[in-house]
Design a protein around this motif. Sequence first.
Motif, PDB file in Angstrom:
ATOM      1  N   ALA A   1       0.817  -1.215   0.000  1.00  0.00           N
ATOM      2  CA  ALA A   1       0.000   0.000   0.000  1.00  0.00           C
ATOM      3  C   ALA A   1       0.849   1.263   0.000  1.00  0.00           C
ATOM      4  CB  ALA A   1      -0.928  -0.004   1.220  1.00  0.00           C
ATOM      5  N   LEU A   2       2.135   1.131   0.337  1.00  0.00           N
ATOM      6  CA  LEU A   2       3.032   2.296   0.345  1.00  0.00           C
ATOM      7  C   LEU A   2       3.528   2.659  -1.054  1.00  0.00           C
ATOM      8  CD1 LEU A   2       5.144   1.207   3.415  1.00  0.00           C
ATOM      9  CD2 LEU A   2       3.752   3.275   3.338  1.00  0.00           C
ATOM     10  N   VAL A   3       3.401   1.736  -1.996  1.00  0.00           N
ATOM     11  CA  VAL A   3       3.922   1.985  -3.344  1.00  0.00           C
ATOM     12  C   VAL A   3       2.906   2.816  -4.121  1.00  0.00           C
ATOM     13  CG1 VAL A   3       4.693   0.933  -5.496  1.00  0.00           C
ATOM     14  CG2 VAL A   3       5.220  -0.166  -3.306  1.00  0.00           C
ATOM     15  N   ARG A   4       3.322   3.993  -4.529  1.00  0.00           N
ATOM     16  CA  ARG A   4       2.432   4.893  -5.258  1.00  0.00           C
ATOM     17  C   ARG A   4       2.128   4.324  -6.637  1.00  0.00           C
ATOM     18  NH1 ARG A   4       1.609  10.182  -4.006  1.00  0.00           N
ATOM     19  NH2 ARG A   4       3.560  10.305  -2.844  1.00  0.00           N
ATOM     20  N   GLY A   5       0.850   4.278  -6.983  1.00  0.00           N
ATOM     21  CA  GLY A   5       0.455   3.764  -8.287  1.00  0.00           C
ATOM     22  C   GLY A   5       0.866   4.684  -9.418  1.00  0.00           C
ATOM     23  N   ALA A   6       0.978   4.113 -10.609  1.00  0.00           N
ATOM     24  CA  ALA A   6       1.435   4.887 -11.762  1.00  0.00           C
ATOM     25  C   ALA A   6       0.542   6.094 -12.027  1.00  0.00           C
ATOM     26  CB  ALA A   6       1.493   3.988 -13.003  1.00  0.00           C
ATOM     27  N   ALA A   7      -0.770   5.943 -11.847  1.00  0.00           N
ATOM     28  CA  ALA A   7      -1.687   7.045 -12.150  1.00  0.00           C
ATOM     29  C   ALA A   7      -1.488   8.239 -11.233  1.00  0.00           C
ATOM     30  CB  ALA A   7      -3.138   6.554 -12.050  1.00  0.00           C
TER      31      ALA A   7
ATOM     32  N   ARG B   1       1.250   6.526 -26.831  1.00  0.00           N
ATOM     33  CA  ARG B   1       0.370   5.701 -27.642  1.00  0.00           C
ATOM     34  C   ARG B   1      -0.688   6.575 -28.301  1.00  0.00           C
ATOM     35  NH1 ARG B   1       3.699   2.591 -26.298  1.00  0.00           N
ATOM     36  NH2 ARG B   1       3.494   0.447 -25.565  1.00  0.00           N
ATOM     37  N   THR B   2      -1.196   6.152 -29.436  1.00  0.00           N
ATOM     38  CA  THR B   2      -2.345   6.813 -30.033  1.00  0.00           C
ATOM     39  C   THR B   2      -3.595   6.369 -29.285  1.00  0.00           C
ATOM     40  OG1 THR B   2      -1.331   7.007 -32.213  1.00  0.00           O
ATOM     41  CG2 THR B   2      -3.740   7.056 -32.118  1.00  0.00           C
ATOM     42  N   VAL B   3      -4.325   7.336 -28.744  1.00  0.00           N
ATOM     43  CA  VAL B   3      -5.537   7.066 -27.960  1.00  0.00           C
ATOM     44  C   VAL B   3      -6.737   7.494 -28.794  1.00  0.00           C
ATOM     45  CG1 VAL B   3      -6.825   7.667 -25.880  1.00  0.00           C
ATOM     46  CG2 VAL B   3      -4.344   7.319 -25.773  1.00  0.00           C
ATOM     47  N   ARG B   4      -7.695   6.596 -28.961  1.00  0.00           N
ATOM     48  CA  ARG B   4      -8.855   6.890 -29.810  1.00  0.00           C
ATOM     49  C   ARG B   4     -10.161   6.998 -29.035  1.00  0.00           C
ATOM     50  NH1 ARG B   4      -7.181   6.761 -34.905  1.00  0.00           N
ATOM     51  NH2 ARG B   4      -5.280   5.591 -35.396  1.00  0.00           N
ATOM     52  N   ASP B   5     -10.146   6.615 -27.775  1.00  0.00           N
ATOM     53  CA  ASP B   5     -11.348   6.725 -26.952  1.00  0.00           C
ATOM     54  C   ASP B   5     -10.988   7.454 -25.666  1.00  0.00           C
ATOM     55  OD1 ASP B   5     -13.490   5.263 -28.417  1.00  0.00           O
ATOM     56  OD2 ASP B   5     -12.026   3.636 -28.285  1.00  0.00           O
TER      57      ASP B   5
ATOM     58  N   ARG C   1       0.201  12.939 -18.650  1.00  0.00           N
ATOM     59  CA  ARG C   1      -0.804  11.891 -18.480  1.00  0.00           C
ATOM     60  C   ARG C   1      -2.059  12.162 -19.311  1.00  0.00           C
ATOM     61  NH1 ARG C   1       2.980   9.598 -17.080  1.00  0.00           N
ATOM     62  NH2 ARG C   1       3.320   8.398 -15.186  1.00  0.00           N
ATOM     63  N   LEU C   2      -1.863  12.767 -20.484  1.00  0.00           N
ATOM     64  CA  LEU C   2      -2.958  13.011 -21.412  1.00  0.00           C
ATOM     65  C   LEU C   2      -2.768  12.125 -22.641  1.00  0.00           C
ATOM     66  CD1 LEU C   2      -3.261  16.903 -21.225  1.00  0.00           C
ATOM     67  CD2 LEU C   2      -4.968  15.242 -20.451  1.00  0.00           C
ATOM     68  N   GLY C   3      -3.844  11.478 -23.062  1.00  0.00           N
ATOM     69  CA  GLY C   3      -3.793  10.706 -24.285  1.00  0.00           C
ATOM     70  C   GLY C   3      -3.971  11.606 -25.495  1.00  0.00           C
ATOM     71  N   SER C   4      -3.515  11.149 -26.635  1.00  0.00           N
ATOM     72  CA  SER C   4      -3.624  11.976 -27.838  1.00  0.00           C
ATOM     73  C   SER C   4      -3.650  11.096 -29.080  1.00  0.00           C
ATOM     74  CB  SER C   4      -2.453  12.960 -27.936  1.00  0.00           C
ATOM     75  OG  SER C   4      -1.229  12.262 -28.069  1.00  0.00           O
ATOM     76  N   ALA C   5      -4.181  11.671 -30.152  1.00  0.00           N
ATOM     77  CA  ALA C   5      -4.168  11.012 -31.461  1.00  0.00           C
ATOM     78  C   ALA C   5      -3.964  12.095 -32.514  1.00  0.00           C
ATOM     79  CB  ALA C   5      -5.477  10.266 -31.716  1.00  0.00           C
ATOM     80  N   TRP C   6      -2.916  11.962 -33.289  1.00  0.00           N
ATOM     81  CA  TRP C   6      -2.705  12.886 -34.412  1.00  0.00           C
ATOM     82  C   TRP C   6      -3.459  12.331 -35.617  1.00  0.00           C
ATOM     83  CZ3 TRP C   6      -0.422  12.237 -39.278  1.00  0.00           C
ATOM     84  CH2 TRP C   6      -0.264  13.420 -40.016  1.00  0.00           C
ATOM     85  N   VAL C   7      -4.329  13.159 -36.195  1.00  0.00           N
ATOM     86  CA  VAL C   7      -5.153  12.776 -37.349  1.00  0.00           C
ATOM     87  C   VAL C   7      -4.866  13.776 -38.467  1.00  0.00           C
ATOM     88  CG1 VAL C   7      -7.496  12.403 -38.181  1.00  0.00           C
ATOM     89  CG2 VAL C   7      -6.910  11.839 -35.818  1.00  0.00           C
TER      90      VAL C   7
ATOM     91  N   ALA D   1      -7.413   8.952 -21.491  1.00  0.00           N
ATOM     92  CA  ALA D   1      -7.726   7.685 -22.159  1.00  0.00           C
ATOM     93  C   ALA D   1      -8.843   6.956 -21.407  1.00  0.00           C
ATOM     94  CB  ALA D   1      -6.488   6.807 -22.238  1.00  0.00           C
ATOM     95  N   ALA D   2      -9.813   6.457 -22.153  1.00  0.00           N
ATOM     96  CA  ALA D   2     -10.921   5.726 -21.535  1.00  0.00           C
ATOM     97  C   ALA D   2     -10.477   4.347 -21.054  1.00  0.00           C
ATOM     98  CB  ALA D   2     -12.073   5.584 -22.524  1.00  0.00           C
ATOM     99  N   ALA D   3      -9.415   3.820 -21.624  1.00  0.00           N
ATOM    100  CA  ALA D   3      -8.887   2.508 -21.219  1.00  0.00           C
ATOM    101  C   ALA D   3      -7.394   2.497 -21.513  1.00  0.00           C
ATOM    102  CB  ALA D   3      -9.589   1.387 -21.967  1.00  0.00           C
ATOM    103  N   ALA D   4      -6.694   1.583 -20.879  1.00  0.00           N
ATOM    104  CA  ALA D   4      -5.260   1.461 -21.128  1.00  0.00           C
ATOM    105  C   ALA D   4      -5.021   1.060 -22.574  1.00  0.00           C
ATOM    106  CB  ALA D   4      -4.648   0.428 -20.194  1.00  0.00           C
ATOM    107  N   PRO D   5      -4.124   1.766 -23.276  1.00  0.00           N
ATOM    108  CA  PRO D   5      -3.859   1.406 -24.676  1.00  0.00           C
ATOM    109  C   PRO D   5      -3.294  -0.002 -24.783  1.00  0.00           C
ATOM    110  CG  PRO D   5      -2.885   3.542 -24.098  1.00  0.00           C
ATOM    111  CD  PRO D   5      -3.322   2.908 -22.829  1.00  0.00           C
ATOM    112  N   ALA D   6      -3.528  -0.625 -25.907  1.00  0.00           N
ATOM    113  CA  ALA D   6      -2.977  -1.958 -26.151  1.00  0.00           C
ATOM    114  C   ALA D   6      -1.460  -1.886 -26.232  1.00  0.00           C
ATOM    115  CB  ALA D   6      -3.553  -2.530 -27.442  1.00  0.00           C
TER     116      ALA D   6
END
Length: 436
Positions: free
Chosen positions: A223-229, A249-253, A380-386, A417-422
């Motif tokens: 419990a002492l280990v800080r999570g990545a988020a 990663r490219t995030v689409r959702d 800690r922001l997801g992004s997608a270049w289109v 990101a709505a979910a962890a990227p693949a």
Amino acid sequence: MSAERTSYRVWAVPGLPEVREGDDLAKLIVGAEPALADGDVLLVTSKIVSKAEGRIIAADSREAAIDAETVRVVARRGPLRIVENRQGLIMAAAGVDASNTPAGTVLLLPRDPDASARVIRDGVRDALGVEVGVVVTDTFGRPWRSGLTDVAIGAAGVRVLDDLRGGTDAYGNPLSATIVATADELAAAGDLVKGKAEGLPVAVVRGLPHVVHGDAEDAGARALVRGAADDMFRLGTSEAVREAVTQRRTVRDFTDEPVDGGAVRRAVAAAVTAPAPHHTTPWRFVLLESESARLRLLDAMRDAWIADLRADGKSEESIAKRVRRGDVLRRAPYLVVPCLVMDGAHDYGHARRDAAEREMFVVAMGAGVQNFLVALAGERLGSAWVSSTMFCREVVREVLELPEGWDPMGAVAVGRAAAAPAERAGRDAEGFLLVR
């Protein structure tokens, strides 16, 4: 302050023999300190736990053992590595120790320090009928602080964190962020009497019964280990920049959570450090922070795109499929349109040279966009270049009221990101090299 918190006693346990594989640590500790009482806390150096559990391995190279125990390199300077190890701890050399162990061998940390602590606690309970807490300790350095101290890497029967949020301080001010690492404080107290070279691997703290509890509350030292988020420094040093690049990663959702405009502006500040020809600054970033602006642009782009596709003779089914690909921009709570400006470009009056000049600026634009995407990942922001705005630049300029010389170079969808990227398939750099 309650009486139970005003004083305590801590002492090292003398008389413990050299620990060997298979030894019962609880039995050894009880033999050396038979007067343990309810509410005592045992502070046990991880080295003797590892020895008892047979975590001594033959190793021609300590570096190879560190490689095997490393999950992720956080920072590197010369031969020193700060890594995340298999136990989830961020520490130097993955906790691999070549001291106090025979030549040609190294000592690894316990596989599961919390489980090790539980075994010792249960053994003491069986032998003496008392309820004690157990903390397995190891020596850590700390960011921004010189010197070493002991911290908890395993715990059983101990309240490892004391959450004071919701309470008040002595002046009645609300405590909104105070969580005390009690197990680490106990580990450091024990280190004061155990020392680093005195051969005293166990200490006892008495007088703090409020930190000892039953199994129902046992979270362990994990419990002492800080999570990545929640880790603001997960991508910390210059060495970690490489990880920021590879982890992007490219995030689409995206979630509906609003995007911090300040974080986007910090990413733009990173973007404009990219190299550019002739000491120019060819980058412009249009931030679409309002939903109305985003929809106005996307609707106009969609209409223009559909008109172009129909003019190309595409079927309505094909058009619908292509339009759906652009929906990633609609799903994002924030859009950025990077634009290229050619201010400062040389006019050679020669088609080949002028084309090469523009290519230089386009490459600089790409470098700026890459900086931007990596910096967003660091925030800690997801992004997608289109690329879509590049196919209807006039429409984009008109809707966003941009100067004629601004060339839209795609659009970047930004959000949480709505979910962890693949996981990305590994790429061997050798396949992209040609050496002469």
